[in-house]
Design an enzyme around this catalytic site. Sequence first.
Site, PDB file in Angstrom:
ATOM      1  CG  ASP A  23      -2.024   1.047   1.052  1.00 47.95           C
ATOM      2  OD1 ASP A  23      -2.230   1.610   0.927  1.00 47.95           O
ATOM      3  OD2 ASP A  23      -1.249   1.568   2.537  1.00 47.95           O
ATOM      4  CG  ASP A  55      -1.720   7.612   0.580  1.00 44.54           C
ATOM      5  OD1 ASP A  55      -2.661   8.741  -0.055  1.00 44.54           O
ATOM      6  OD2 ASP A  55      -1.216   7.161  -0.651  1.00 44.54           O
TER       7      ASP A  55
END
Length: 240
Positions: A34, A36
């Site tokens: 991922d 953020d």
Amino acid sequence: MKSMASPNEIESGLVLQGFTPPLRLADFKLIAFDMDSTLINIECVDEIADAAGRKAEVAAITEAAMRGEIADYKDSLRRRVRLLAGVTLDQMQQVLDQRLRLNPGAVKLVQTCRSAGLKTLLVSGGFTFFTDAVRERLHIDWTRSNVLEVGNGALTGRMVDQFWGDICDGEEKRRMLLQTCYHMGIPPAESIAMGDGANDLPMMGAAGLSVAYHAKPAVRAKAMVAINSGGLDRLLEVLL
């Protein structure tokens, strides 16, 4: 009196469950991240909203979505993106230049994985404006994320559909992980997935090793490795 660490906590802030360490890094062929709050220090949509004077409103939706309190992630993202209308590309560049930083240990972990022969994948509910920059900095092999629509040098408040679909949500992250494994000719068991929010759980559940990084409680509870303090490279403490 200081309490003793639980049996699956091999060191402060590093919690393991469902396997016996160490594992061999060489047994894995792909690591998916991922972006953020995992690879980078910010939630990009919140920082873009700050330029529009709507950070508190957008951040509240983001936080609820990452905790898993919003069932329809796509709708929550569309709501947030609508609030970004009018933010200029210059303001987006300021977020990239002034606020976005790689999280501690990101460079070491990615370089170590690449040196061991692993391919790297970045799958994000964020935006190509930022994932493209992170891909270049870390030499990531593949990315998938969302495209913000731009008109007259500013965001329109909409996203652009892509050949694979409309929005990169949790199910798309999982699909991209499995698709990448298929194209590499490897089983999902030879992949690692790292994330921090509820929309990372589908891909983490499909991978051979799931890693939560400074994650929401629901994500920590399901991850095989939970890094609750220190940098991303703490994963290397359980991989030989």
